[in-house]
Design an enzyme around this catalytic site. Structure first.
Site, PDB file in Angstrom:
ATOM      1  N   LYS A  42      27.635  35.426  37.362  1.00 47.20           N
ATOM      2  CA  LYS A  42      28.736  35.079  36.781  1.00 47.20           C
ATOM      3  C   LYS A  42      28.880  33.930  37.803  1.00 47.20           C
ATOM      4  O   LYS A  42      29.373  34.848  39.061  1.00 47.20           O
ATOM      5  CB  LYS A  42      29.493  35.736  36.329  1.00 47.20           C
ATOM      6  CG  LYS A  42      30.969  35.386  35.438  1.00 47.20           C
ATOM      7  CD  LYS A  42      31.498  36.184  34.919  1.00 47.20           C
ATOM      8  CE  LYS A  42      32.721  36.826  35.503  1.00 47.20           C
ATOM      9  NZ  LYS A  42      34.097  35.994  35.957  1.00 47.20           N
ATOM     10  N   ASP A  69      31.859  31.023  34.673  1.00 42.54           N
ATOM     11  CA  ASP A  69      33.078  31.330  33.534  1.00 42.54           C
ATOM     12  C   ASP A  69      34.323  31.008  33.522  1.00 42.54           C
ATOM     13  O   ASP A  69      34.954  31.091  34.528  1.00 42.54           O
ATOM     14  CB  ASP A  69      33.217  32.537  34.103  1.00 42.54           C
ATOM     15  CG  ASP A  69      34.066  33.364  33.092  1.00 42.54           C
ATOM     16  OD1 ASP A  69      34.913  33.061  32.649  1.00 42.54           O
ATOM     17  OD2 ASP A  69      34.689  34.842  34.573  1.00 42.54           O
ATOM     18  N   LYS A  71      36.383  29.239  31.673  1.00 47.54           N
ATOM     19  CA  LYS A  71      37.267  29.395  30.930  1.00 47.54           C
ATOM     20  C   LYS A  71      38.100  27.514  30.186  1.00 47.54           C
ATOM     21  O   LYS A  71      39.361  28.073  30.128  1.00 47.54           O
ATOM     22  CB  LYS A  71      37.784  30.352  30.972  1.00 47.54           C
ATOM     23  CG  LYS A  71      37.268  31.523  30.850  1.00 47.54           C
ATOM     24  CD  LYS A  71      38.744  32.690  31.453  1.00 47.54           C
ATOM     25  CE  LYS A  71      38.156  34.315  31.194  1.00 47.54           C
ATOM     26  NZ  LYS A  71      37.727  34.136  33.240  1.00 47.54           N
ATOM     27  N   ARG A 220      33.040  44.487  41.177  1.00 44.06           N
ATOM     28  CA  ARG A 220      32.621  45.324  42.404  1.00 44.06           C
ATOM     29  C   ARG A 220      31.532  46.904  42.682  1.00 44.06           C
ATOM     30  O   ARG A 220      31.252  46.803  43.504  1.00 44.06           O
ATOM     31  CB  ARG A 220      33.897  45.883  42.779  1.00 44.06           C
ATOM     32  CG  ARG A 220      34.769  44.335  43.001  1.00 44.06           C
ATOM     33  CD  ARG A 220      36.237  44.527  42.573  1.00 44.06           C
ATOM     34  NE  ARG A 220      36.793  44.772  41.226  1.00 44.06           N
ATOM     35  CZ  ARG A 220      37.641  44.324  40.347  1.00 44.06           C
ATOM     36  NH1 ARG A 220      38.897  44.650  41.138  1.00 44.06           N
ATOM     37  NH2 ARG A 220      38.264  45.112  39.310  1.00 44.06           N
TER      38      ARG A 220
HETATM   39  O1  C5P Z   1      34.747  43.621  39.994  1.00 46.06           O
HETATM   40  P1  C5P Z   1      34.848  43.668  38.482  1.00 46.06           P
HETATM   41  O2  C5P Z   1      33.914  44.527  37.646  1.00 46.06           O
HETATM   42  O3  C5P Z   1      36.258  44.126  37.985  1.00 46.06           O
HETATM   43  O4  C5P Z   1      34.858  42.225  38.126  1.00 46.06           O
HETATM   44  C1  C5P Z   1      34.691  42.535  35.962  1.00 46.06           C
HETATM   45  C2  C5P Z   1      34.587  40.693  36.231  1.00 46.06           C
HETATM   46  O5  C5P Z   1      34.413  40.714  34.101  1.00 46.06           O
HETATM   47  C3  C5P Z   1      35.747  39.738  37.193  1.00 46.06           C
HETATM   48  O6  C5P Z   1      35.585  38.757  37.209  1.00 46.06           O
HETATM   49  C4  C5P Z   1      36.782  39.352  36.182  1.00 46.06           C
HETATM   50  O7  C5P Z   1      37.570  38.106  35.834  1.00 46.06           O
HETATM   51  C5  C5P Z   1      36.155  39.585  34.467  1.00 46.06           C
HETATM   52  N1  C5P Z   1      36.872  39.729  33.112  1.00 46.06           N
HETATM   53  C6  C5P Z   1      37.808  40.692  33.502  1.00 46.06           C
HETATM   54  N2  C5P Z   1      38.024  41.089  32.035  1.00 46.06           N
HETATM   55  C7  C5P Z   1      37.818  40.281  31.082  1.00 46.06           C
HETATM   56  C8  C5P Z   1      37.885  39.044  31.148  1.00 46.06           C
HETATM   57  C9  C5P Z   1      36.674  38.588  32.632  1.00 46.06           C
HETATM   58  O8  C5P Z   1      37.533  41.736  34.407  1.00 46.06           O
HETATM   59  N3  C5P Z   1      38.942  40.250  29.971  1.00 46.06           N
END
Ligand code: C5P
Length: 245
Positions: A42, A69, A71, A220
């Site tokens: 992504k 992504d 949006k 992460r």
């Molecule tokens: O590092 P982590 O697993 O928390 O990353 C989650 C990803 O999903 C990030 O790119 C974040 O911006 C995205 N995201 C999120 N929650 C949402 C929509 C998108 O964590 N509701």
């Protein structure tokens, strides 16, 4: 459990690794450690703004399914054009804010349908998980955030979108309301034992899939791992185990 698995069984859920890096060289360094057989990727606003469309093209060239992504949220004509430009990059999935309204969603869907070439999946963002009831009320969006999510998901289905981004905690209800009409793309997933970072309500890959998730967006726990391939392989075998039982 069996009925949910039979719905998503057409394609076993895969991990989409969130490449939340601030520049192209750090991102490339990471991408060289993973491969398209194990995950999708992504690209969000930060990396896209820093690295640009050429970086997205290079991911596609490496064989990755890319979720762009960005949006999109603008007037219908502009969003339709942006979705087509994303499709021209060869991305696998693109998303729009459903709060842009029905006409904007339909314009995006129609533009992609009329375009010659492979159509990327078109996904709607409902309510950002960073927003609570008070934030929404201040904007004039009344009621519980959950009600708004359900309403926006229905408009997404009506407008021909392929799915929505949602928390795995919303997945069960959306899956039971919409069956396999709606692809559920779920962030906030954490392999058992990994740190939650700033995510508040997380689920493990198994829990998210049993709740109805089609795609697991994980950043992460993979991008900061000493051995990202090992983490991905472990998640892949966890997913395979669900489907073999
Ligand atoms: O590092 P982590 O697993 O928390 O990353 C989650 C990803 O999903 C990030 O790119 C974040 O911006 C995205 N995201 C999120 N929650 C949402 C929509 C998108 O964590 N509701």
């Amino acid at each position: 459990m069996v009925s949910i698995l039979s719905i998503v069984n057409a394609e076993q859920p895969k991990v989409i690794v969130a490449l939340d890096f601030s520049n192209k060289s750090i991102a490339l360094n990471f991408v060289e450690q993973i491969n398209p057989a194990l995950c999708r990727v992504k690209v969000g606003k930060e990396l896209f703004t820093a690295a640009g469309p050429d970086f997205v093209r290079s991911l596609v060239k490496l064989g990755f399914d890319v979720f762009l992504d960005l949006k999109y949220h603008d007037i219908p004509n502009t969003v339709a054009g942006a979705c087509c430009a994303a499709a021209d990059l060869g991305v696998w999935m693109v998303n729009v804010h459903t709060l842009g309204g029905r006409r904007m969603l339909e314009a995006a869907n129609n533009a992609l349908a009329q375009r010659i070439g492979t159509r990327p999946l078109l996904i709607g963002v409902t309510v950002l998980t960073s927003m609570n009831r008070q934030d929404l009320n201040e904007l004039g969006v009344l009621g519980e955030p959950q009600e708004t999510v359900l309403r926006l998901a229905q408009i997404s289905v009506d407008s021909g979108l392929d799915g929505v981004v949602c928390s795995a905690h919303e997945a069960r209800q959306l899956r039971s309301l919409h069956g396999d009409q709606l692809r559920l793309v779920c962030p906030g997933v954490r392999p058992a034992g990994s740190v939650k970072d700033d995510q508040r309500r997380t689920m493990t890959p198994t829990e998210a899939i049993l709740a109805g998730a089609n795609d697991l967006v994980i950043g992460r726990p993979i991008t900061r791992a000493d051995n990202p391939i090992m983490v991905l392989k472990n998640i892949k075998s966890e997913i395979a185990d669900i489907f073999s039982t």
